[in-house]
Design a protein around this motif. Structure first.
Motif, PDB file in Angstrom:
ATOM      1  N   HIS A  27     -12.767 -32.119  -7.259  1.00 13.58           N
ATOM      2  CA  HIS A  27     -13.818 -31.490  -6.473  1.00 13.58           C
ATOM      3  C   HIS A  27     -14.887 -30.912  -7.406  1.00 13.58           C
ATOM      4  O   HIS A  27     -16.084 -31.085  -7.195  1.00 13.58           O
ATOM      5  CB  HIS A  27     -13.208 -30.398  -5.596  1.00 13.58           C
ATOM      6  CG  HIS A  27     -14.224 -29.621  -4.827  1.00 13.58           C
ATOM      7  ND1 HIS A  27     -14.816 -28.496  -5.342  1.00 13.58           N
ATOM      8  CD2 HIS A  27     -14.783 -29.829  -3.626  1.00 13.58           C
ATOM      9  CE1 HIS A  27     -15.693 -28.040  -4.470  1.00 13.58           C
ATOM     10  NE2 HIS A  27     -15.697 -28.833  -3.425  1.00 13.58           N
ATOM     11  N   GLY A  75     -10.287 -40.987   4.039  1.00 16.27           N
ATOM     12  CA  GLY A  75     -11.538 -40.351   3.687  1.00 16.27           C
ATOM     13  C   GLY A  75     -12.626 -41.199   3.094  1.00 16.27           C
ATOM     14  O   GLY A  75     -13.740 -40.740   2.969  1.00 16.27           O
ATOM     15  N   HIS A  99     -14.114 -38.969   0.621  1.00 22.86           N
ATOM     16  CA  HIS A  99     -13.767 -37.549   0.678  1.00 22.86           C
ATOM     17  C   HIS A  99     -12.389 -37.306   0.066  1.00 22.86           C
ATOM     18  O   HIS A  99     -11.410 -37.905   0.496  1.00 22.86           O
ATOM     19  CB  HIS A  99     -13.790 -37.055   2.120  1.00 22.86           C
ATOM     20  CG  HIS A  99     -15.114 -37.307   2.782  1.00 22.86           C
ATOM     21  ND1 HIS A  99     -16.100 -36.354   2.854  1.00 22.86           N
ATOM     22  CD2 HIS A  99     -15.622 -38.419   3.341  1.00 22.86           C
ATOM     23  CE1 HIS A  99     -17.149 -36.868   3.454  1.00 22.86           C
ATOM     24  NE2 HIS A  99     -16.900 -38.121   3.760  1.00 22.86           N
ATOM     25  N   TRP A 115     -11.421 -38.233   7.784  1.00 20.70           N
ATOM     26  CA  TRP A 115     -11.677 -36.892   7.270  1.00 20.70           C
ATOM     27  C   TRP A 115     -12.991 -36.286   7.770  1.00 20.70           C
ATOM     28  O   TRP A 115     -12.995 -35.131   8.225  1.00 20.70           O
ATOM     29  CB  TRP A 115     -11.618 -36.870   5.742  1.00 20.70           C
ATOM     30  CG  TRP A 115     -11.821 -35.494   5.210  1.00 20.70           C
ATOM     31  CD1 TRP A 115     -12.964 -34.979   4.668  1.00 20.70           C
ATOM     32  CD2 TRP A 115     -10.876 -34.425   5.229  1.00 20.70           C
ATOM     33  NE1 TRP A 115     -12.783 -33.674   4.335  1.00 20.70           N
ATOM     34  CE2 TRP A 115     -11.513 -33.308   4.669  1.00 20.70           C
ATOM     35  CE3 TRP A 115      -9.550 -34.303   5.675  1.00 20.70           C
ATOM     36  CZ2 TRP A 115     -10.862 -32.079   4.528  1.00 20.70           C
ATOM     37  CZ3 TRP A 115      -8.919 -33.082   5.534  1.00 20.70           C
ATOM     38  CH2 TRP A 115      -9.572 -31.996   4.964  1.00 20.70           C
ATOM     39  N   PRO A 116     -14.130 -37.018   7.702  1.00 20.79           N
ATOM     40  CA  PRO A 116     -15.382 -36.406   8.139  1.00 20.79           C
ATOM     41  C   PRO A 116     -15.307 -35.881   9.574  1.00 20.79           C
ATOM     42  O   PRO A 116     -15.831 -34.802   9.864  1.00 20.79           O
ATOM     43  CB  PRO A 116     -16.391 -37.542   8.021  1.00 20.79           C
ATOM     44  CG  PRO A 116     -15.819 -38.464   7.020  1.00 20.79           C
ATOM     45  CD  PRO A 116     -14.342 -38.373   7.195  1.00 20.79           C
TER      46      PRO A 116
END
Ligand code: ADP
Ligand code: MG
Length: 606
Positions: A182, A260, A263, A316-317
């Motif tokens: 991240h 994802g 993501h 995920w979004p």
């Protein structure tokens, strides 16, 4: 509550519950953690950087077999003068596994990453299969039976014998990895990585060595897979080739894509969904259908199609959108003190900074540029005009390293730039915009512009992962913000680039070029699609840059705009220079008038 607090809370709850969860749940969670570690590498590789790999299971195998061999073969212990069963062996196995995964990935990457289109995924299938068969056919790896009798891992004398104990390590590693990745994506290096998928030509022009970044992402994904394989081997306490075959490689890819795509947390979601679904279907389907068989594979495939059709960006979004309704939005602007970025001194006003001599470019039978001579001086706006298809964009590519001239020479700030890549042009001091806008559409204006300042920062991957780059990052953000404000796009700072009008997107490209603090600025049709007022603002900005001593070369169809701002004009027709001089001289040149009046596009009549 913020996203970060929610994450902390979830982690704390998991930790608190860990000792009380049923054995089966812990086992499932452990596998989910191991798979997610591989999948998150694939999210980086496939979702973020745009390289599809079906062969990731093979890297898991390398990590597993490396530790299995060192821990079980007497020769493995012997190499380090240790007795069989020594506590250090799994750690030697880890080092060997990571080294092996990285080396193999680097070698395979050197070969396969050069492939384009469908050939890259096909290439990964090829080496995924080869490694799998290698595991099964090497005598010293136990053939298809594999290697058994691996010891439990022990950390500082504490043995991780049970799933419950080992699971703690798995999840600690996974969460740390998610945190580091991240951080990486939220940095200067992350911006470059995100450009690999759709913006490689653009990123090269900003100074990013995209081939190198691709290899690095590939190696990173392989390292994570190898790490997962190491823990997997010490969980199972034996290894055989089956869990590293192509089927499993495809499942890993599914996890990454279904969860994802781009993501990181989606990897965990995907790993959880697919692991649970597989488990559940294996139980329920045979009893439902009254006969045994691998029916889950069929249902699995169908479900997969459905998910991919409905959620092309993964699940995920959608999940994040749902949760974010109840969370505080993150603070987007990062302000902070810190040194300003180094400023490159601009060359002396009036000196020749870009010197193209007899530049020719041939596309098959077409001579797109024919012996073009052009000089651009510091503190001057030079316009390159000509009818459509005259060869202006081609010439831009020649003098910015995007393409090589067939013959002729290009000198930038006195340096011969023959056969140099566009990133070298950027490093010497050239920045450009593209006629067909090249922005990362789903990233913010700020992010896009900050990529322009890539070469003004120096923090590497490790520093970014560990958050040691924050001072520099703040300076880069400040610089990007300053250029965006200067170009009049402050209200759009945090909007995604794709949501802007095309004319504004061109201005974002200019801001991005300025963030590099170039000595030479190349603009390909910057005023196209701009309303009158904004054209005026652009003209003012360019004049101001000229005052500061920048050298500007602009291709533009709007003659009023060109005649107003240009100090000198060069006119191209059919790849050849037909006139050059001040606006007043060019405007009355009979050859120019003939070219334009006889030309196809009436809109460009001077
Ligand atoms: P301009 O920017 O002045 O409109 P271009 O430089 O884009 O013109 O194109 C000049 C000529 O070169 C055109 O005839 C175009 O079709 C041709 N051309 C441009 N790029 C290529 C390419 N990659 N391959 C083949 N022909 C090309
Ligand atoms: Mg063009």
């Amino acid at each position: 509550m913020t996203t970060r607090q929610l994450t902390m809370l979830a982690v704390a709850l998991l930790l608190a519950a860990w000792g009380f969860l049923p054995e089966f749940t812990v086992t499932m969670l452990n596998y989910i953690g191991l798979y997610a570690l591989v999948a998150v590498g694939l999210v980086m590789l496939t979702g973020v950087a745009g390289m599809t790999s079906f062969g990731q299971a093979a890297f898991v195998g390398l990590g597993a077999y490396a530790t299995a061999w060192f821990c079980t073969a007497p020769a493995g212990a012997d190499l380090f003068g240790l007795s069989p069963g020594a506590l250090a062996l799994p750690w030697i196995g880890l080092a060997a596994g990571l080294l092996l995964s990285a080396t193999v990935a680097w070698c395979l990457g050197e070969v396969t990453l050069r492939l384009s289109g469908h050939y890259l995924p096909l290439g990964t299938i090829a080496w995924g299969l080869s490694l799998y068969f290698l595991f099964g056919n090497l005598e010293f790896l136990g053939g298809h039976t594999g290697l058994a009798g691996l010891p439990a891992l022990s950390i500082a004398g504490f043995e991780l014998r049970s799933v419950r104990q080992l699971g703690l390590l798995t999840w600690a590693v996974l969460l740390l990895t998610l945190w580091a990745l991240h951080n990486l994506l939220d940095s200067r290096e992350g911006r470059a990585i995100r450009a690999l998928k759709t913006g490689r030509v653009m990123a090269e022009s900003m100074g990013v060595d995209t081939a190198r970044y691709r290899i690095k992402v590939f190696v990173l994904a392989a390292l994570l897979a190898g790490l997962s394989g190491w823990m997997y081997a010490h969980l199972q306490r034996f290894v055989n080739p089956t869990p590293f075959n192509l089927n499993i490689g495809i499942e890993y890819l599914f996890m990454a894509v279904v969860g994802g795509a781009g993501h990181l947390w989606g990897a965990l979601l995907g790993a959880a969904l697919i692991t649970l679904m597989k488990q559940y279907l294996q139980d329920i389907l045979p009893s439902l259908l009254g006969s045994s068989g691998n029916f889950e594979v069929i249902v699995f495939g169908l479900l997969m199609l459905l998910v991919l059709q409905r959620f092309s960006d993964g699940l995920w979004p959608s999940l994040a959108r749902l949760v974010n309704r109840y969370l505080k939005p993150p603070q987007a602007v990062r302000n902070g003190a810190g040194d300003a970025l180094a400023q490159r001194p601009l060359p002396e006003r009036g000196s020749v900074v870009l010197d193209a001599t007899s530049v020719s470019k041939r596309f098959g039978g077409l001579l797109a540029n024919n012996n073009v001579d052009l000089q651009v001086r510091a503190g001057e706006i030079h316009a390159l005009i000509g009818p459509n298809g005259a060869g202006k964009s081609t010439f831009f590519n020649m003098i910015s390293g995007v393409d090589d001239p067939t013959s002729g020479s290009v000198r930038l700030l006195g340096r011969d730039m023959r056969a140099q890549a566009s990133r070298v042009f950027a490093a010497v001091g050239l920045a450009r915009t593209f006629q067909h806008v090249r922005l990362l559409g789903n990233r913010s204006v700020l992010d896009n512009v900050a990529l322009g300042a890539h070469l003004r920062g120096h923090s590497g991957w490790i520093a970014s992962m560990l958050r040691l780059d924050r001072t520099e990052e703040a300076a880069l953000m400040r610089e990007a913000t300053r250029q965006i404000e200067r170009c009049g796009l402050a209200p759009q700072l945090h909007e995604t680039a794709a949501s802007l009008a095309l004319g504004q997107q061109r201005i974002v490209e200019i801001a991005r070029a300025l963030a590099a603090r170039p000595s030479v600025l190349l603009l390909d049709e910057p005023a196209a699609g701009l309303p009158y007022m904004e054209k005026q603002a652009l003209a003012r900005l360019l004049s101001q840059l000229r005052e500061e001593g920048m050298a500007i070369l602009v291709v533009e169809h709007d003659m009023e705009f060109v005649m107003n701002i240009a100090d000198r004009i060069t006119v191209l027709e059919f790849g050849q220079v037909i006139a050059r001089g001040t606006p007043a001289e060019v405007q009355v040149d009979p050859k120019v008038l003939a070219a334009y009046l006889g030309g196809a596009d009436g809109e460009t009549t001077p």
